[in-house]
Write a protein that holds these residues in place. Sequence first.
Motif, PDB file in Angstrom:
ATOM      1  N   LEU B  67       0.797  -1.260  -0.004  1.00 35.07           N
ATOM      2  CA  LEU B  67      -0.142   0.044   0.484  1.00 35.07           C
ATOM      3  C   LEU B  67       0.733   1.163   0.016  1.00 35.07           C
ATOM      4  N   LEU B  68       2.054   1.686   0.975  1.00 33.80           N
ATOM      5  CA  LEU B  68       2.733   2.048   1.011  1.00 33.80           C
ATOM      6  C   LEU B  68       3.211   2.748  -0.795  1.00 33.80           C
ATOM      7  N   ALA B  69       3.633   1.100  -0.825  1.00 34.63           N
ATOM      8  CA  ALA B  69       4.598   1.567  -2.418  1.00 34.63           C
ATOM      9  C   ALA B  69       3.103   2.284  -3.742  1.00 34.63           C
ATOM     10  N   LEU B  70       2.121   2.142  -3.422  1.00 35.31           N
ATOM     11  CA  LEU B  70       0.873   2.424  -4.502  1.00 35.31           C
ATOM     12  C   LEU B  70       0.610   3.900  -4.030  1.00 35.31           C
ATOM     13  N   TRP B  71       0.735   4.473  -2.304  1.00 35.17           N
ATOM     14  CA  TRP B  71       0.669   5.449  -1.819  1.00 35.17           C
ATOM     15  C   TRP B  71       1.640   6.636  -2.441  1.00 35.17           C
ATOM     16  N   ARG B  72       3.276   6.156  -3.033  1.00 38.67           N
ATOM     17  CA  ARG B  72       4.015   6.925  -3.439  1.00 38.67           C
ATOM     18  C   ARG B  72       4.181   6.910  -4.537  1.00 38.67           C
ATOM     19  N   ASP B  73       3.144   5.836  -5.703  1.00 32.82           N
ATOM     20  CA  ASP B  73       3.151   5.834  -6.732  1.00 32.82           C
ATOM     21  C   ASP B  73       2.286   6.754  -7.275  1.00 32.82           C
ATOM     22  N   GLN B  74       2.385   8.074  -7.416  1.00 29.93           N
ATOM     23  CA  GLN B  74       1.698   9.304  -8.341  1.00 29.93           C
ATOM     24  C   GLN B  74       0.617   8.539  -9.203  1.00 29.93           C
ATOM     25  N   GLY B  75       1.233   7.294  -9.814  1.00 31.96           N
ATOM     26  CA  GLY B  75       0.774   7.004 -11.312  1.00 31.96           C
ATOM     27  C   GLY B  75      -0.138   5.429 -11.086  1.00 31.96           C
ATOM     28  N   ARG B  76       0.184   5.021  -9.877  1.00 32.59           N
ATOM     29  CA  ARG B  76      -0.786   4.218  -9.998  1.00 32.59           C
ATOM     30  C   ARG B  76      -2.119   3.949  -9.442  1.00 32.59           C
ATOM     31  N   ALA B  77      -3.016   2.395 -10.402  1.00 37.60           N
ATOM     32  CA  ALA B  77      -3.581   2.398 -11.120  1.00 37.60           C
ATOM     33  C   ALA B  77      -4.721   2.206  -9.502  1.00 37.60           C
ATOM     34  N   SER B  78      -6.515   2.565  -9.410  1.00 38.13           N
ATOM     35  CA  SER B  78      -6.813   2.954  -8.212  1.00 38.13           C
ATOM     36  C   SER B  78      -7.538   0.617  -8.124  1.00 38.13           C
ATOM     37  N   ALA B  79      -7.215   0.495  -9.157  1.00 37.41           N
ATOM     38  CA  ALA B  79      -7.926  -0.909  -9.107  1.00 37.41           C
ATOM     39  C   ALA B  79      -6.699  -1.555  -8.274  1.00 37.41           C
ATOM     40  N   ASP B  80      -5.314  -0.993  -8.391  1.00 36.41           N
ATOM     41  CA  ASP B  80      -4.447  -2.088  -7.745  1.00 36.41           C
ATOM     42  C   ASP B  80      -4.581  -1.635  -6.095  1.00 36.41           C
ATOM     43  N   VAL B  81      -4.795  -0.671  -6.074  1.00 36.24           N
ATOM     44  CA  VAL B  81      -5.232  -0.172  -4.602  1.00 36.24           C
ATOM     45  C   VAL B  81      -6.539  -1.172  -3.998  1.00 36.24           C
ATOM     46  N   LYS B  82      -7.646  -1.136  -4.635  1.00 37.61           N
ATOM     47  CA  LYS B  82      -8.868  -1.778  -4.768  1.00 37.61           C
ATOM     48  C   LYS B  82      -8.738  -3.148  -4.286  1.00 37.61           C
ATOM     49  N   ARG B  83      -7.735  -3.951  -5.779  1.00 44.85           N
ATOM     50  CA  ARG B  83      -7.742  -5.771  -5.141  1.00 44.85           C
ATOM     51  C   ARG B  83      -7.097  -5.730  -4.168  1.00 44.85           C
ATOM     52  N   ILE B  84      -6.524  -5.014  -3.429  1.00 40.79           N
ATOM     53  CA  ILE B  84      -5.289  -5.302  -2.611  1.00 40.79           C
ATOM     54  C   ILE B  84      -6.580  -5.419  -1.376  1.00 40.79           C
ATOM     55  N   ALA B  85      -6.790  -4.344  -0.878  1.00 40.23           N
ATOM     56  CA  ALA B  85      -7.553  -3.838  -0.116  1.00 40.23           C
ATOM     57  C   ALA B  85      -8.942  -4.936   0.159  1.00 40.23           C
ATOM     58  N   LEU B  86      -9.794  -5.182  -1.030  1.00 43.04           N
ATOM     59  CA  LEU B  86     -10.934  -6.651  -1.429  1.00 43.04           C
ATOM     60  C   LEU B  86     -10.601  -7.752  -0.849  1.00 43.04           C
TER      61      LEU B  86
END
Lengths: 133, 133
Positions: B67-86
């Motif tokens: 999550l931290l890596a995604l947080w720091r990555d301004q170009g992340r896809a929200s799908a990646d975050v959602k996948r981890i959360a779900l």
Amino acid sequence: MMNIGKAAAASGVSAKMIRYYESIGLLPAARRTDSGYRFYTDEDVHVLRFIRRARDLGFAVADIGELLALWRDQGRASADVKRIALGHVAALERKIAELQGMVDTLRMLAAHCHGDARPDCPILTDLDAGGGR
Amino acid sequence: MMNIGKAAAASGVSAKMIRYYESIGLLPAARRTDSGYRFYTDEDVHVLRFIRRARDLGFAVADIGELLALWRDQGRASADVKRIALGHVAALERKIAELQGMVDTLRMLAAHCHGDARPDCPILTDLDAGGGR
DNA sequence: GTTGACCTTCCAATGTTGGCAAGGTTTACA
DNA sequence: TGTAAACCTTGCCAACATTGGAAGGTCAAC
């Protein structure tokens, strides 16, 4: 009369754990053959299955020690057993409520997340802001 | 610029845990004063609060790294975050179901236990017999 | 008699947090 | 200036239950 591998297979408790339970005093020291092998009776397996079942119900080893003592005590009061069981139920329900709270929060956040290629994501925004606490 | 105690108080993460997170690589090594004291900026505290919030939501440290890596990555896809959360939600719900199963069994057993001074108790009988499994 | 399956003990690791000890540093106050 | 308190450092131990491995002894079958 069987060695630890047989007792493990018959009870569903691994040999590793049988030795561990012995080391922490949950079980009395097993009798040994001349060569040092532990050996067990059907009665011992019975106790091991009791422990296994209690673990499956989420009782901590300390609780199982209490339950075992009551089990062995023919004059126990059923109230004592019930008290331990219901105390454990209460602890389990506190844990469930805690986990459910996490689920609810995450589901709410995820519901507002597009979940596509765009970078903006309320999940990260919430983590960022600390959830308003 | 603050030392670890201030950063801990400001973030809600104990100094002990800050050092631990650093030791396991979740956080980069903190900068040090000449005398060897760690020091932190407001930005660092921001990261610590992110971690704290994620821990409160039950994420394991390994998940938080992602999550931290995604947080720091301004170009992340929200799908990646959602996948981890779900994925985490699913794991939480499995755990809840497991605990709920224990609660149900214990409540059923306790309901049939007199809970008085008499020794007979279906809770022990069930543990004894292995719950019919 | 050899091989393989078993047993023994001891050590380590998991994951997250807290506690304590021994020692160095900084800050505040007399 | 001196000193005491409050802070920091590292490191080790504890918890919880369980698993894994290593090194070595024993047993059973062939």
